[in-house]
Design a protein around this motif. Structure first.
Motif, PDB file in Angstrom:
ATOM      1  N   VAL A  91      38.578  58.240  41.236  1.00  0.00           N
ATOM      2  CA  VAL A  91      39.140  57.718  42.470  1.00  0.00           C
ATOM      3  C   VAL A  91      38.401  56.426  42.804  1.00  0.00           C
ATOM      4  O   VAL A  91      37.203  56.292  42.556  1.00  0.00           O
ATOM      5  N   VAL A  92      39.156  55.456  43.347  1.00  0.00           N
ATOM      6  CA  VAL A  92      38.632  54.115  43.611  1.00  0.00           C
ATOM      7  C   VAL A  92      39.159  53.642  44.958  1.00  0.00           C
ATOM      8  O   VAL A  92      40.303  53.947  45.323  1.00  0.00           O
ATOM      9  N   ALA A  93      38.352  52.864  45.676  1.00  0.00           N
ATOM     10  CA  ALA A  93      38.822  52.131  46.852  1.00  0.00           C
ATOM     11  C   ALA A  93      38.743  50.654  46.534  1.00  0.00           C
ATOM     12  O   ALA A  93      37.759  50.186  45.953  1.00  0.00           O
ATOM     13  N   THR A  94      39.775  49.896  46.915  1.00  0.00           N
ATOM     14  CA  THR A  94      39.840  48.511  46.446  1.00  0.00           C
ATOM     15  C   THR A  94      40.809  47.694  47.271  1.00  0.00           C
ATOM     16  O   THR A  94      41.682  48.231  47.962  1.00  0.00           O
TER      17      THR A  94
ATOM     18  N   ARG B  55      37.576  52.974  51.504  1.00  0.00           N
ATOM     19  CA  ARG B  55      36.429  53.541  50.782  1.00  0.00           C
ATOM     20  C   ARG B  55      36.051  54.903  51.357  1.00  0.00           C
ATOM     21  O   ARG B  55      35.775  55.856  50.605  1.00  0.00           O
ATOM     22  N   GLU B  56      36.015  55.017  52.673  1.00  0.00           N
ATOM     23  CA  GLU B  56      35.651  56.291  53.292  1.00  0.00           C
ATOM     24  C   GLU B  56      36.668  57.376  52.955  1.00  0.00           C
ATOM     25  O   GLU B  56      36.305  58.534  52.710  1.00  0.00           O
ATOM     26  N   HIS B  57      37.948  57.012  52.896  1.00  0.00           N
ATOM     27  CA  HIS B  57      38.986  57.975  52.524  1.00  0.00           C
ATOM     28  C   HIS B  57      38.848  58.375  51.053  1.00  0.00           C
ATOM     29  O   HIS B  57      39.027  59.552  50.703  1.00  0.00           O
ATOM     30  N   ALA B  58      38.529  57.402  50.199  1.00  0.00           N
ATOM     31  CA  ALA B  58      38.367  57.690  48.773  1.00  0.00           C
ATOM     32  C   ALA B  58      37.200  58.643  48.535  1.00  0.00           C
ATOM     33  O   ALA B  58      37.286  59.560  47.693  1.00  0.00           O
ATOM     34  N   VAL B  59      36.105  58.460  49.265  1.00  0.00           N
ATOM     35  CA  VAL B  59      34.950  59.356  49.133  1.00  0.00           C
ATOM     36  C   VAL B  59      35.344  60.780  49.524  1.00  0.00           C
ATOM     37  O   VAL B  59      34.984  61.756  48.844  1.00  0.00           O
ATOM     38  N   ALA B  60      36.112  60.910  50.604  1.00  0.00           N
ATOM     39  CA  ALA B  60      36.567  62.237  51.041  1.00  0.00           C
ATOM     40  C   ALA B  60      37.471  62.871  49.991  1.00  0.00           C
ATOM     41  O   ALA B  60      37.376  64.085  49.722  1.00  0.00           O
ATOM     42  N   LEU B  61      38.359  62.089  49.387  1.00  0.00           N
ATOM     43  CA  LEU B  61      39.230  62.599  48.320  1.00  0.00           C
ATOM     44  C   LEU B  61      38.413  63.083  47.127  1.00  0.00           C
ATOM     45  O   LEU B  61      38.696  64.139  46.545  1.00  0.00           O
ATOM     46  N   ALA B  62      37.427  62.297  46.746  1.00  0.00           N
ATOM     47  CA  ALA B  62      36.592  62.665  45.599  1.00  0.00           C
ATOM     48  C   ALA B  62      35.908  64.002  45.834  1.00  0.00           C
ATOM     49  O   ALA B  62      35.874  64.863  44.942  1.00  0.00           O
ATOM     50  N   GLU B  63      35.399  64.189  47.035  1.00  0.00           N
ATOM     51  CA  GLU B  63      34.704  65.448  47.352  1.00  0.00           C
ATOM     52  C   GLU B  63      35.679  66.620  47.385  1.00  0.00           C
ATOM     53  O   GLU B  63      35.378  67.709  46.883  1.00  0.00           O
ATOM     54  N   ARG B  64      36.858  66.398  47.945  1.00  0.00           N
ATOM     55  CA  ARG B  64      37.820  67.489  48.088  1.00  0.00           C
ATOM     56  C   ARG B  64      38.463  67.893  46.770  1.00  0.00           C
ATOM     57  O   ARG B  64      38.696  69.078  46.512  1.00  0.00           O
ATOM     58  N   LEU B  65      38.733  66.902  45.908  1.00  0.00           N
ATOM     59  CA  LEU B  65      39.474  67.163  44.672  1.00  0.00           C
ATOM     60  C   LEU B  65      38.589  67.222  43.431  1.00  0.00           C
ATOM     61  O   LEU B  65      39.078  67.449  42.325  1.00  0.00           O
TER      62      LEU B  65
END
Length: 325
Positions: free
Chosen positions: A76-79, A132-142
């Motif tokens: 997952v990436v934020a960009t 970026r904050e949403h991507a970090v949450a996705l990474a942790e959840r998935l």
């Protein structure tokens, strides 16, 4: 990351990079030199497979990540676009799925390019920090691997381009380097230090995203709000701590350019070189034009990072018609 990649680190990264793409050229363009008033060498990172410098870092990080963790479920990436394209393009070489989070209102062409590379695209938030904050949450959840925009492998990969330029033009006096999250700046410092080169490095930010300029002036990390800007690729709200330390130790100056100056630089690139340049890719030239009577430019041999050419057609039409910004 406090330690810069060494010459051997950068050369090892170059082996990975050159397995996927050739070195990019550096050219000195007579009409551009005439406008700047000195000899300028443009490093054409718009000539990479994604049209931007960041592909180098993505290639290095993904090659090493795939070797170390062959069972990764995905990334997952934020960009704003070029970091995402870099990861998506490199991940496709290793068969890894990628989810990319971009802020609302992101470049349509960059979004389409990332989808074409096989990425799943999610729009979230108003700026890249929200994404970026949403991507970090996705990474942790998935359970996905988060590819942050600032990593040692990314810096080593990006430094390969600066190594090419400094080896090709060892007499360069000043480099103008765009500053977004800071991999480009860090890579320039790494290449300079690895070669023991004396070139000055001037960081360039957008007036609409002054976090690094404010940090430079205050000599400490300063978060600053981001306004809409044609140079969205350098629209950083929160300075990267590792970059702050490097900047305070190694930058010769940090300056800001406005959207009108960036648009003028985009037009000059088109008329003088017939290269298409995105806003962030033109900030180095905008800075050189702004400082053309300064001792760091006048009579010097300067290097300009043309970091990317991924600009949407409606935006570029407006730039050429002088109706934007």
């Amino acid at each position: 990351m406090n330690q810069l990649p060494t010459l051997s680190d950068i050369e090892a990264a170059a082996v990975i990079v050159y397995g996927a793409m050739p070195p990019t050229p550096q050219f000195s363009w007579p009409l551009l030199n005439e406008a700047v008033g000195t000899e300028a060498w443009v490093k054409h990172e718009n000539h990479t497979p994604i049209g931007a410098f960041k592909v180098r870092g993505g290639l290095v990080h993904l090659a090493r990540l795939a070797a170390q963790r062959p069972r990764l479920p995905g990334l997952v990436v934020a960009t704003r676009g070029n970091h995402g394209q870099s990861v998506a393009w490199a991940a496709r070489r290793h068969g890894l799925p990628v989810t990319i989070v971009v802020p609302h209102g992101n470049s349509v062409d960059k979004n389409n390019a990332m989808r074409a590379m096989g990425a799943t695209l999610i729009e979230h938030g108003h700026d890249v920090q929200d994404a970026r904050e949403h991507a970090v949450a996705l990474a942790e959840r998935l359970g996905l691997h988060m590819v942050h925009a600032y990593l040692p492998d990314l810096v080593a990969g990006v430094a390969t381009g600066w190594l090419e330029l400094l080896r090709a033009r060892p007499a360069l006096d000043t480099l103008f380097v765009p500053m977004g999250i800071g991999t480009g700046f860090s890579g320039a410092v790494a290449a300079r230090q690895a070669l023991g080169h004396g070139v000055r490095i001037v960081g360039v930010v957008s007036e609409a995203a002054p976090a690094y300029l404010s940090t430079w002036q205050a000599r400490r990390a300063v978060e600053a709000p981001v306004r809409p800007t044609i140079a969205d690729g350098v629209a950083c709200r929160v300075p990267e701590p590792a970059v702050v330390a490097l900047m305070l130790d190694h930058a010769d100056d940090v300056i800001a350019v406005g959207d009108a100056e960036v648009a003028a630089a985009m037009r000059l690139y088109f008329h003088a070189t017939h290269n298409l340049v995105e806003g962030a890719g033109a900030v180095a030239l905008a800075a050189a034009l702004k400082l053309k009577d300064d001792r760091r430019v006048r009579g010097r041999e300067i290097g300009l990072a043309l970091t990317g050419g991924n600009v949407d057609a409606p935006v570029f039409r407006g730039v050429l018609a002088e109706s934007l910004p």
